[in-house]
Structure formats: structure tokens, C-alpha cells
Design an enzyme around this catalytic site. Structure first.
Site, short mmCIF file in Angstrom:
data_model
loop_
_atom_site.label_atom_id
_atom_site.label_comp_id
_atom_site.label_asym_id
_atom_site.label_seq_id
_atom_site.Cartn_x
_atom_site.Cartn_y
_atom_site.Cartn_z
CB CYS A 114 -7.62 -0.14 -12.56
SG CYS A 114 -6.34 0.39 -13.70
CG HIS A 237 -6.04 -2.19 -9.33
ND1 HIS A 237 -5.69 -2.99 -10.39
CD2 HIS A 237 -5.61 -0.93 -9.64
CE1 HIS A 237 -5.10 -2.25 -11.30
NE2 HIS A 237 -5.03 -1.00 -10.87
CG ASN A 267 -2.13 -0.90 -12.93
OD1 ASN A 267 -3.00 -1.67 -13.31
ND2 ASN A 267 -2.37 0.32 -12.48
N1 COA Z 1 12.19 7.70 -12.89
C1 COA Z 1 12.84 8.68 -12.26
N2 COA Z 1 12.23 9.80 -11.83
C2 COA Z 1 10.92 9.91 -12.05
C3 COA Z 1 10.17 8.92 -12.72
C4 COA Z 1 10.87 7.78 -13.16
N3 COA Z 1 10.26 6.77 -13.79
N4 COA Z 1 8.89 9.32 -12.79
C5 COA Z 1 8.82 10.51 -12.20
N5 COA Z 1 10.04 10.89 -11.76
C6 COA Z 1 10.43 12.10 -11.07
C7 COA Z 1 9.47 13.24 -11.29
O1 COA Z 1 9.75 13.92 -12.47
C8 COA Z 1 9.70 14.08 -10.06
O2 COA Z 1 10.84 14.86 -10.25
P1 COA Z 1 10.89 16.38 -9.71
O3 COA Z 1 10.74 16.27 -8.22
O4 COA Z 1 12.21 16.84 -10.17
O5 COA Z 1 9.72 17.06 -10.35
C9 COA Z 1 10.02 13.04 -8.98
O6 COA Z 1 10.42 11.86 -9.67
C10 COA Z 1 8.86 12.74 -8.08
O7 COA Z 1 7.75 12.47 -8.92
P2 COA Z 1 6.35 12.20 -8.32
O8 COA Z 1 5.36 12.00 -9.45
O9 COA Z 1 6.03 13.19 -7.28
O10 COA Z 1 6.66 10.78 -7.64
P3 COA Z 1 5.74 9.90 -6.72
O11 COA Z 1 6.43 9.60 -5.47
O12 COA Z 1 4.35 10.43 -6.64
O13 COA Z 1 5.70 8.54 -7.54
C11 COA Z 1 4.19 7.34 -8.95
C12 COA Z 1 5.15 8.51 -8.84
C13 COA Z 1 3.58 7.34 -10.33
C14 COA Z 1 4.98 6.06 -8.76
C15 COA Z 1 3.10 7.46 -7.85
O14 COA Z 1 2.56 8.76 -7.85
C16 COA Z 1 2.00 6.48 -8.02
O15 COA Z 1 2.21 5.30 -7.97
N6 COA Z 1 0.74 6.95 -8.18
C17 COA Z 1 -0.39 6.10 -8.38
C18 COA Z 1 -0.35 5.55 -9.76
C19 COA Z 1 -1.33 4.45 -10.00
O16 COA Z 1 -1.34 3.48 -9.30
N7 COA Z 1 -2.15 4.62 -11.04
C20 COA Z 1 -3.08 3.67 -11.48
C21 COA Z 1 -4.21 3.58 -10.53
S1 COA Z 1 -5.44 2.56 -11.20
#
Ligand code: COA
Length: 310
Positions: A114, A237, A267
Site C-alpha cells: 500500500c 493512503h 482500500n
Molecule cells: N462485521 C462484523 N463484525 C466484525 C467484522 C465484520 N466485517 N469484522 C470483525 N468483526 C468483529 C470481530 O470478530 C470482533 O468480534 P469479537 O469482539 O466478538 O471478537 C469485533 O468485530 C471487533 O473486531 P476488531 O478486529 O477488534 O475490530 P476493529 O475495531 O479493530 O476494526 C478493522 C477492524 C479491520 C476495521 C480495523 O482494525 C482496521 O481498519 N485496521 C486497519 C486495517 C487496514 O487499514 N489495513 C490495511 C493497511 S495498508
């Protein structure tokens, strides 16, 4: 005036097919609201069967060449930032060269996931400054939909496909790339990798994204002898709206200076910054003489920033 790599034009291309949050609720256990509130994403574009990264890249390149109003025969360097080449080799860049009917100059791919577009811009800028070329076509193009695990709700909601391109020309000018900063830390590779589909530790990537995009932006600004208050537009990004807002907050830059297309594109990896740049150039938000900051992070982890005078 200084010898600088000046952006003469931008272009982009998005595949026709749109995948909405509603569509995703039929693939994995999720809701439209969960996706939008956690990521700011509403929809993403997905390449059609047989539509390859090079096809998107060529269309974006043609749009950039038209916007720059140059004779394409003057292009003597093609750099494509991509993590999803059509095949391991030849490079996407040489396919773009062939697709555009170019036979001169050099063509190479840059792989920094990315962060790829920032790496490609810094590489092109160095090559132009060293006299290896005079006019560069720099592209960010990816089809991450091909390496997404469509049963993993933690990642499949984030990514989309697309391509963006710029024409960079070496000129005596006050405009152009003012400074760049690049960095990477291979010990954090397990936070985000593809083997063969994308695996991610979301929360850790989130924290690292804000930390490193902010740090790198400060380094690039210092090299350009500018302050955060001198920046008219920040184009990070396009990973997640919450990451974008946390980054500008930490830099103490007002949110109305943030350019975000994440709602419509998701993304798109290396394509995300040039796609957003093209949107802002075409809707005339970017005005001559304004200072732009582009900053990105991706798998590696690898990150970097460029300060550009429009
Ligand atoms: N729909 C519903 N629930 C979801 C889900 C979805 N699509 N994806 C994950 N969950 C659930 C998880 O299982 C977790 O449940 P639990 O508490 O029962 O275990 C809960 O939601 C929280 O998950 P978590 O991963 O802690 O959520 P978060 O607030 O960190 O959000 C992302 C997840 C992926 C949106 C976030 O971490 C993020 O954006 N990270 C950066 C990703 C990124 O930009 N990557 C590329 C960089 S180049």
C-alpha cells in the site's frame, strides 16, 4: 527555480463492477452499518474476470497522458507500483509500455504494497534528478480482490481494485516534488501479509499506520523546510476513514484539508493515493502553488511520504 519533478497530469481508472456493503452482507456475517462505522467504506470496485492489473494501469495511464497533453513518445520511464502483477514476469510496467505502444526508455515495477505509490514517486524523482530519464509515467495499480480471502470478514470488507497514474517531468520549476521520506521495518512483516490470501492483525496495523504515517510526514515536511500549517491538502493512503482522521488529528492539520475517497473506493493498495489525487485534481480542489502531502503505509511494514507543490 530548482530542477524538480513536476506533475503535468493525472489519470485513473476503476473497474465497472461495484461491490456494496449490502452485497458483502450476503458473503460474510456482517452488517452495512458495522462496515461503514468501523471503516468509512460504502463500496469498492472489483475487476472483472480476465481484467488484469495491467489493463487497469493502461487505462489510467492513457487518461494521465491526455490530461498532461504530452506526446507519449516523450515518456522515457514507466514505474508501476503493484503487489498484484498479472504474472510474476514480465513486469506490469513493461506491459504498460507495450500497451501504450512505447519502445523507448526503461520500465520497472516497485513492490511496497500500500506504500507502493509513494515509493514509486520517490524512485522516479531520484531517477529524473539523476538524469536517467526526463519524463516519467508513474502508476499505482492493484487488483487485491484476487488475493482477498472472501470468507474472512475482518479483511474482505476493506479492499477494492483500481489504478491511478501521474506524468512527472523534470523541469526548472518552483512546483513539483519538494521532498520524500521512505522507511520500512521487516520485523513487523507478520502484521500484514499475503500467503496466499491476505492476513492481517487489524488493531496493530491501525496503530502502526497512524504512528508511521505521522512520523514520516513530519520527516518529509522537515526536509521540505515546511510546517504542517503550510500544507493545503493531505492525501493519505486510503485505508480506513478512522486511520485518515487520526493521522491528520495527530499532525494537528484540520480535517477539511484531508482528501478522502475511501467511501467510494475502499482500500485499493498502491492505487489509492493516485486515485484520490486524480479526483481532487479533476474537481479543481487542487490549485497551482498549493502544498500537498502524500503519505502511506503497507505490508512490510513499509511507509513513506512526499511533499509536492501543485
Ligand atoms: N462485521 C462484523 N463484525 C466484525 C467484522 C465484520 N466485517 N469484522 C470483525 N468483526 C468483529 C470481530 O470478530 C470482533 O468480534 P469479537 O469482539 O466478538 O471478537 C469485533 O468485530 C471487533 O473486531 P476488531 O478486529 O477488534 O475490530 P476493529 O475495531 O479493530 O476494526 C478493522 C477492524 C479491520 C476495521 C480495523 O482494525 C482496521 O481498519 N485496521 C486497519 C486495517 C487496514 O487499514 N489495513 C490495511 C493497511 S495498508
Amino acid at each position: 527555480m530548482t530542477q524538480r519533478s513536476v506533475i503535468l497530469g493525472t489519470g485513473s481508472y476503476l473497474p465497472e463492477k461495484i461491490l456494496t456493503n449490502h452485497d458483502l452482507t450476503k458473503l460474510v456475517e456482517t452488517t452495512e452499518e458495522w462496515i461503514f462505522t468501523r471503516t468509512g467504506i460504502n463500496q469498492r470496485h472489483i475487476a472483472a474476470k480476465g481484467e488484469l492489473t495491467s489493463h487497469l494501469a493502461i487505462k489510467a495511464a492513457e487518461n494521465a497522458i491526455a490530461a498532461a497533453n504530452i506526446d507519449k513518445a516523450t515518456i522515457d520511464l514507466v514505474i508501476v507500483a503493484t503487489t498484484t502483477p498479472d504474472i510474476p514476469f514480465p513486469s506490469v510496467a513493461t506491459k504498460v509500455q507495450a500497451g501504450l505502444g512505447l519502445k523507448q526508455g526503461a520500465a520497472l515495477d516497485v513492490q511496497a504494497v500500500c506504500a507502493g505509490f509513494v515509493y514509486a514517486m520517490a524512485t522516479a524523482d531520484s531517477m529524473l534528478k539523476n538524469g536517467l530519464a526526463t519524463t516519467a509515467l508513474v502508476i499505482g495499480a492493484d487488483t487485491l480482490s484476487r488475493i482477498v480471502d472472501w470468507s474472512d470478514r475482518g479483511t474482505c470488507i476493506l479492499f477494492g481494485d483500481g489504478a491511478g497514474a501521474v506524468i512527472l517531468q523534470s523541469q526548472q520549476s518552483d512546483r513539483g516534488i519538494l521532498s520524500s521520506h521512505l522507511s520500512s521495518d521487516g520485523t513487523t512483516g507478520d502484521l500484514l501479509y499475503a500467503a496466499p490470501t491476505i492476513h492481517m492483525q487489524g488493531k496493530e496495523v491501525f496503530k502502526n499506520a497512524v504512528l508511521h504515517m505521522t512520523g514520516s510526514s513530519r520527516e518529509a515536511l522537515a526536509r521540505a523546510k515546511l510546517q504542517a500549517t503550510d500544507i493545503n491538502w493531505v492525501i493519505p493512503h486510503q485505508a480506513n476513514q478512522r486511520i485518515l482522521e487520526a493521522t491528520v488529528d495527530k499532525m494537528e492539520v484540520s480535517k477539511d484539508r484531508l482528501i478522502s475517497t475511501v467511501a467510494n473506493h475502499g482500500n485499493t493498495s498502491a492505487a489509492s493515493i493516485p486515485l484520490a489525487l486524480d479526483v481532487a485534481a479533476r474537481d479543481k480542489r487542487l490549485k497551482p502553488g498549493q502544498n500537498l502531502l502524500i503519505t502511506a503505509i503497507g505490508g512490510g511494514l513499509a511507509w513513506g511520504s512526499c511533499v509536492i507543490r501543485w
